[in-house]
Scaffold this motif. Structure first.
Motif, mmCIF file in Angstrom:
data_model
loop_
_atom_site.group_PDB
_atom_site.id
_atom_site.type_symbol
_atom_site.label_atom_id
_atom_site.label_comp_id
_atom_site.label_asym_id
_atom_site.label_seq_id
_atom_site.Cartn_x
_atom_site.Cartn_y
_atom_site.Cartn_z
ATOM 1 N N PHE A 176 -15.612 -20.045 -51.060
ATOM 2 C CA PHE A 176 -15.224 -18.839 -50.793
ATOM 3 C C PHE A 176 -15.357 -18.187 -49.418
ATOM 4 N N SER A 177 -16.731 -18.685 -48.860
ATOM 5 C CA SER A 177 -16.754 -17.893 -47.554
ATOM 6 C C SER A 177 -15.808 -18.641 -46.477
ATOM 7 N N GLU B 214 -13.420 -16.287 -44.111
ATOM 8 C CA GLU B 214 -13.497 -16.380 -42.644
ATOM 9 C C GLU B 214 -12.276 -16.619 -41.993
ATOM 10 N N VAL B 215 -11.384 -17.584 -42.625
ATOM 11 C CA VAL B 215 -10.035 -17.711 -41.899
ATOM 12 C C VAL B 215 -9.174 -16.657 -41.929
ATOM 13 N N ARG C 182 -8.194 -10.189 -37.711
ATOM 14 C CA ARG C 182 -9.007 -9.609 -36.607
ATOM 15 C C ARG C 182 -8.378 -9.806 -35.165
ATOM 16 N N LEU C 183 -8.159 -11.159 -35.003
ATOM 17 C CA LEU C 183 -6.898 -11.580 -33.926
ATOM 18 C C LEU C 183 -5.805 -10.881 -33.669
ATOM 19 N N MET D 25 -12.375 -20.003 -34.519
ATOM 20 C CA MET D 25 -13.635 -20.532 -35.308
ATOM 21 C C MET D 25 -14.229 -21.800 -34.912
ATOM 22 N N GLU D 26 -13.740 -22.149 -33.759
ATOM 23 C CA GLU D 26 -14.214 -23.642 -33.327
ATOM 24 C C GLU D 26 -14.235 -24.579 -34.527
#
Length: 194
Positions: A16-17, A21-22, A28-29, A186-187
């Protein structure tokens, strides 16, 4: 778009994390033009004890969340979750209303349990493939792939594969350019093909 990620006791943390994050990074971008609102949803509003004792406070319960465009069902220790009739009914209702449902790892068990008519290509964690085939013989369970896109149903293998799948979803729902920017931020080396 509202992205709901369903979590439950003993859910795998990265299942789920990673997707959270994706989608949050992608938004955000985009700044003020954020395309996604992402929420964690659980059976009720209490803190959820995920794998390894990681406690998570969901944003909403299955009774009070906003309308969803996408539902992502995380994997984890799923057997007791499959016995919850209220959860299965909720997943079935979401399957009838959302644009698409995605699963990470063993989350596909919850989906197949709730939507008995589900019959398509799917995948899950390599360790759980035999059990998925045994329990849900109508599914065409693929091995050796990171994720499978069947249109309204998208499934991924275990744990980190959910990040690849979520980047794919960003590319589908917004653009490949945003998915690539998100992976770069996210590298993360995005595996684009299945």
């Amino acid at each position: 778009m509202n992205i709901g990620i369903y979590i439950y006791p003993e859910a795998e943390v990265l299942d789920f994390s990673g997707p959270f994050e994706v989608f949050s990074t992608a938004s955000r971008l985009c700044g003020a033009e954020a395309p996604f609102s992402v929420y964690l949803i659980a059976e009720n509003s209490e803190a959820v004890p995920a794998r390894g004792g990681y406690r998570v406070l969901p944003d909403y319960s299955i009774k009070d969340h906003p309308p969803l465009d996408v539902l992502i069902i995380s994997g984890g220790v799923h057997t007791s979750e499959m016995e919850k009739r209220a959860v299965a009914n909720w997943i079935q209702h979401q399957a009838e209303s959302v644009e698409l449902i995605a699963t990470v790892c063993t989350g596909v068990f919850l989906l197949a349990n709730a939507v008995q008519s589900l019959s398509c290509k799917v995948t899950t964690h390599w360790e759980d493939i035999p059990e998925l085939r045994r329990m849900f013989g109508q599914l065409d369970v693929l091995e050796g792939v990171r994720w499978v896109d069947e249109g309204r149903i998208v499934s991924s293998g275990g744990i980190s594969a959910g990040i690849d799948m979520s980047l794919h979803l960003v590319s589908r729902l917004h653009s490949v350019e945003l998915a690539e920017k998100t992976a770069h931020q996210m590298e993360f080396t995005w595996t684009k093909n299945i």
